[in-house]
Design an enzyme around this catalytic site. Structure first.
Site, PDB file in Angstrom:
ATOM      1  N   LYS A  10       0.847  -1.205   0.000  1.00 51.01           N
ATOM      2  CA  LYS A  10       0.000   0.000   0.000  1.00 51.01           C
ATOM      3  C   LYS A  10       0.880   1.251   0.000  1.00 51.01           C
ATOM      4  O   LYS A  10       1.679   1.451   0.904  1.00 51.01           O
ATOM      5  CB  LYS A  10      -0.917   0.002   1.223  1.00 51.01           C
ATOM      6  CG  LYS A  10      -1.691   1.314   1.420  1.00 51.01           C
ATOM      7  CD  LYS A  10      -2.619   1.259   2.635  1.00 51.01           C
ATOM      8  CE  LYS A  10      -3.234   2.630   2.936  1.00 51.01           C
ATOM      9  NZ  LYS A  10      -4.078   2.636   4.152  1.00 51.01           N
ATOM     10  N   ASP A  29      -2.339  10.207   3.851  1.00 52.00           N
ATOM     11  CA  ASP A  29      -3.753   9.853   4.004  1.00 52.00           C
ATOM     12  C   ASP A  29      -4.456  10.884   4.887  1.00 52.00           C
ATOM     13  O   ASP A  29      -4.423  10.784   6.117  1.00 52.00           O
ATOM     14  CB  ASP A  29      -3.865   8.449   4.614  1.00 52.00           C
ATOM     15  CG  ASP A  29      -5.319   8.013   4.774  1.00 52.00           C
ATOM     16  OD1 ASP A  29      -6.210   8.703   4.239  1.00 52.00           O
ATOM     17  OD2 ASP A  29      -5.548   6.969   5.430  1.00 52.00           O
ATOM     18  N   LYS A  76      -9.834  13.088   8.296  1.00 54.40           N
ATOM     19  CA  LYS A  76      -9.405  12.627   9.618  1.00 54.40           C
ATOM     20  C   LYS A  76      -9.359  13.813  10.581  1.00 54.40           C
ATOM     21  O   LYS A  76      -9.182  14.942  10.157  1.00 54.40           O
ATOM     22  CB  LYS A  76      -7.994  12.022   9.510  1.00 54.40           C
ATOM     23  CG  LYS A  76      -7.934  10.650   8.863  1.00 54.40           C
ATOM     24  CD  LYS A  76      -6.510  10.132   8.859  1.00 54.40           C
ATOM     25  CE  LYS A  76      -6.420   8.756   8.210  1.00 54.40           C
ATOM     26  NZ  LYS A  76      -7.133   7.699   8.961  1.00 54.40           N
ATOM     27  N   ASP A  78       1.702   6.207   5.697  1.00 50.38           N
ATOM     28  CA  ASP A  78       0.708   5.301   5.116  1.00 50.38           C
ATOM     29  C   ASP A  78       1.218   4.625   3.834  1.00 50.38           C
ATOM     30  O   ASP A  78       0.481   3.886   3.185  1.00 50.38           O
ATOM     31  CB  ASP A  78      -0.602   6.069   4.852  1.00 50.38           C
ATOM     32  CG  ASP A  78      -1.834   5.191   4.994  1.00 50.38           C
ATOM     33  OD1 ASP A  78      -1.722   4.113   5.606  1.00 50.38           O
ATOM     34  OD2 ASP A  78      -2.893   5.572   4.475  1.00 50.38           O
ATOM     35  N   ASP A 125     -12.051   7.447   3.783  1.00 59.49           N
ATOM     36  CA  ASP A 125     -10.851   7.148   4.557  1.00 59.49           C
ATOM     37  C   ASP A 125     -10.499   5.660   4.516  1.00 59.49           C
ATOM     38  O   ASP A 125      -9.430   5.258   4.957  1.00 59.49           O
ATOM     39  CB  ASP A 125     -11.051   7.624   6.005  1.00 59.49           C
ATOM     40  CG  ASP A 125      -9.738   7.742   6.760  1.00 59.49           C
ATOM     41  OD1 ASP A 125      -8.676   7.664   6.121  1.00 59.49           O
ATOM     42  OD2 ASP A 125      -9.789   7.926   7.992  1.00 59.49           O
ATOM     43  N   ARG A 170      -7.807  -0.230   0.860  1.00 56.40           N
ATOM     44  CA  ARG A 170      -8.403  -1.393   0.177  1.00 56.40           C
ATOM     45  C   ARG A 170      -8.807  -1.051  -1.248  1.00 56.40           C
ATOM     46  O   ARG A 170      -8.820  -1.908  -2.128  1.00 56.40           O
ATOM     47  CB  ARG A 170      -9.583  -1.924   1.001  1.00 56.40           C
ATOM     48  CG  ARG A 170     -10.690  -0.919   1.218  1.00 56.40           C
ATOM     49  CD  ARG A 170     -11.611  -1.281   2.366  1.00 56.40           C
ATOM     50  NE  ARG A 170     -11.076  -0.859   3.668  1.00 56.40           N
ATOM     51  CZ  ARG A 170     -11.684  -1.068   4.834  1.00 56.40           C
ATOM     52  NH1 ARG A 170     -12.847  -1.699   4.885  1.00 56.40           N
ATOM     53  NH2 ARG A 170     -11.136  -0.662   5.959  1.00 56.40           N
TER      54      ARG A 170
HETATM   55  N1  BES Z   1      -4.212   4.437   6.938  1.00 58.54           N
HETATM   56  C1  BES Z   1      -5.394   4.254   7.693  1.00 58.54           C
HETATM   57  C2  BES Z   1      -5.236   3.223   8.803  1.00 58.54           C
HETATM   58  C3  BES Z   1      -4.452   3.678  10.002  1.00 58.54           C
HETATM   59  C4  BES Z   1      -5.010   4.543  10.913  1.00 58.54           C
HETATM   60  C5  BES Z   1      -3.206   3.166  10.247  1.00 58.54           C
HETATM   61  C6  BES Z   1      -4.289   4.911  12.039  1.00 58.54           C
HETATM   62  C7  BES Z   1      -2.501   3.517  11.382  1.00 58.54           C
HETATM   63  C8  BES Z   1      -3.047   4.404  12.279  1.00 58.54           C
HETATM   64  C9  BES Z   1      -6.526   3.761   6.792  1.00 58.54           C
HETATM   65  O1  BES Z   1      -6.529   4.262   5.512  1.00 58.54           O
HETATM   66  C10 BES Z   1      -7.798   4.205   7.435  1.00 58.54           C
HETATM   67  O2  BES Z   1      -7.995   5.389   7.521  1.00 58.54           O
HETATM   68  N2  BES Z   1      -8.606   3.255   7.875  1.00 58.54           N
HETATM   69  C11 BES Z   1      -9.817   3.568   8.536  1.00 58.54           C
HETATM   70  C12 BES Z   1     -10.856   2.620   8.027  1.00 58.54           C
HETATM   71  C13 BES Z   1     -12.259   2.957   8.480  1.00 58.54           C
HETATM   72  C14 BES Z   1     -12.711   4.237   7.842  1.00 58.54           C
HETATM   73  C15 BES Z   1     -13.158   1.822   8.120  1.00 58.54           C
HETATM   74  C16 BES Z   1      -9.599   3.410  10.034  1.00 58.54           C
HETATM   75  O3  BES Z   1      -8.885   2.489  10.435  1.00 58.54           O
HETATM   76  O4  BES Z   1     -10.107   4.228  10.785  1.00 58.54           O
HETATM   77 ZN    ZN Z   2      -4.711   4.819   4.781  1.00 57.07          ZN
HETATM   78 MN    MN Z   3      -7.520   6.123   5.391  1.00 54.70          MN
END
Ligand code: BES
Ligand code: ZN
Ligand code: MN
Length: 501
Positions: free
Chosen positions: A270, A275, A282, A293, A352, A356
């Protein structure tokens, strides 16, 4: 740092610092005993006075020890001999190198590598020592006007082996360790770079440079190429950004003459270079850490570097879908529906959950390499951090044998993963009233529903997914990329190549 291997008695070594271990309570290791005998029990006297009891984490620096040819002797506490395992060995090496850095010594000879570690070979000890030592002296100061003082920096480490006949094996293990360390270093450097430097274009240039250095074939798919392939899921993530997305493709072909057609192992990383969350923005706290990220991308490039440097006789393909995730007038909106390269449609309920969306198209693209195995690596979910913290990466797989191999590689390389379920019951979380699936599954089992999403694009091959959201970087005072899971992946590939000793 420079490294070499040597066998021989510690008291006869000429070095700026000899490093030997002491077990708790007050038990000299073989190398320490040899010095002690030569020096008229100089070490046992000190230990008897209570200045070094062998507690794990303790060190004691001695100068001008009688009858030695070295300037210094560093005693390193190892803890109880019975409890001395992988972790304790790694801690000892790390502690020794940290202590060495604090002295004026420009070189050192580690006798810790002679100490037996249960279930592990002498080759393992050398490989791990090289990786850990390099990791301990790592610095990232390219954006500091004042670099740290390099005048008395540690420049050379000699690793001791107990027997002369282990020399060739140890040299090979050292070369492997240094290759893996180089991969870890590349991964950490790329991860630590700020988002305004490390863009998708920058990653593509770095990949091309890496390919050039090692004679690897490299191709970078541009937006137009991805449009032609129907990668509308990947492309949707880039819509809010001014940076063009890329799909980086690297083909390492090491499987010799007869193995040229051997099916490749494909690694997918990835590569979200920042992000922000997109329109599902966020919160501000710690958002800077979302420059990390792209650590999945960095780790597969680092693994490729290690493999190429070791010239492993395997075929390895690396895919890096890379983009920024930004809000903007053209950005995807919650409720938008896109069609992935596989033909499956996706309702984007949360922009966010972008990882995926870029991975699914890269995974579909992986089909054309007729892979033996596909492993994706991603900082995919905050939920994985809640589940496993910063110790284990989350492992998901549609193939039990593959899962076991990866878990074992993680254990042996001390870069561990823990398996999570991918049961059918969880697939329901992704139901959408309007499209084939939604891109989120709600708060419960967040890392599992993310993996379930990916599983819908990996039906044609043996596949594993490593969620490294909790392990790819550290926050707080030690903020920075860790280089994980290069150790795990490199170990897995070494084993597959039959080159572990
Ligand atoms: N890159 C983030 C995941 C992440 C968040 C990694 C904090 C490390 C620390 C990912 O793209 C993301 O934002 N995932 C969301 C998914 C949700 C919206 C279903 C998450 O984990 O909040
Ligand atoms: Zn991410
Ligand atoms: Mn994200």
């Amino acid at each position: 740092m420079e490294f070499s291997i040597k066998s021989g008695s510690p008291e006869k070594q000429r070095s700026a610092c000899i490093v030997v271990g002491v077990f708790e309570p007050r038990k000299l290791t073989l190398a320490a005993e040899l010095i002690d005998n030569a020096a008229g029990h100089y070490l046992s006297d000190i230990i008897r006075r209570g200045d070094m009891d062998g507690k794990a984490g303790s060190t004691l620096l001695l100068h001008n020890v009688p009858a030695t040819l070295s300037d210094r002797v560093l005693l390193v506490g190892l803890g109880k001999e019975k409890e001395f395992r992988e972790k304790e060995y790694g801690d000892a090496i790390r502690g020794a190198v940290k202590a060495l850095k604090e002295t004026g010594a420009v070189d050192g000879t580690l006798f810790l590598t002679e100490i037996a570690v249960r279930k592990h070979s002498p080759g393992w000890r050398i490989r791990q020592a090289a990786i850990i030592a390099q990791e301990t002296v790592y610095r990232f100061d390219q954006f500091k006007s004042k670099k740290s003082d390099a005048r008395h920096a540690l420049r050379k480490l000699t690793l001791a082996i107990g027997r002369r006949n282990e020399l060739a094996m140890a040299e090979a293990a050292l070369a492997q360790g240094l290759a893996i360390a180089a991969g870890v270093e590349l991964t950490r450097d790329l991860g630590n770079l700020p988002g305004n430097v490390c863009t998708p274009t920058y990653l593509a240039e770095k990949a091309q440079a890496l390919a050039g250095e090692h004679g690897i074939e490299c191709q970078v798919l541009e937006r137009a190429d991805m449009e032609a392939l129907g990668m509308h899921s990947l492309l949707s993530v880039a819509k809010g950004s001014h940076q063009p997305p890329k799909l980086i493709v690297l083909n390492y072909r090491g499987a010799g003459k007869n193995g040229k057609d051997e099916k490749p192992i494909v690694l997918v990383g990835k590569g979200i270079t920042f992000d922000s969350g997109g329109i599902s923005l966020k919160p501000g706290l710690d958002m800077d850490e979302m420059k990390f990220d792209m650590c999945g991308a960095a780790s597969v490039l680092g693994t490729l570097k290690a493999v190429a440097q070791m010239q492993l006789p395997i075929n390895l393909t690396v895919l890096v879908p890379t983009s920024e995730n930004m809000p903007g007038g053209a950005a995807s909106k919650p409720g938008d529906i896109v069609t992935s390269m596989s033909g499956q449609t996706i309702e984007i309920l949360n922009t966010d959950a972008e990882g995926r969306l870029i991975l699914c198209d890269a995974l579909t693209y992986a089909e054309r390499f007729e892979p033996d195995t596909v492993i994706d690596v991603a900082t995919l979910t905050g939920a994985c951090v809640i589940a496993l913290g910063h110790v284990a990466s989350g492992l998901f797989s549609n193939d039990e044998a593959l899962a076991r191999e990866l878990l074992q590689a993680g254990d042996e390389a001390r870069d561990r993963a823990w398996q999570m379920p991918l049961w059918d019951e969880y697939q329901d979380l992704l139901k959408s009233p309007f499209a084939d699936m939604a891109n989120i599954g709600g708060r419960a089992a967040g890392s599992v529903s993310a993996a379930c999403f990916l599983s819908r694009y990996t039906k044609k091959f043996a596949w594993a997914h490593l969620d490294i959201a909790g392990t790819a970087w550290k926050s707080g005072s030690e903020k920075g990329a860790t280089g994980r899971p290069v150790g795990l992946l490199a170990h897995y590939l070494l084993k597959r190549a039959g080159k572990l000793n």
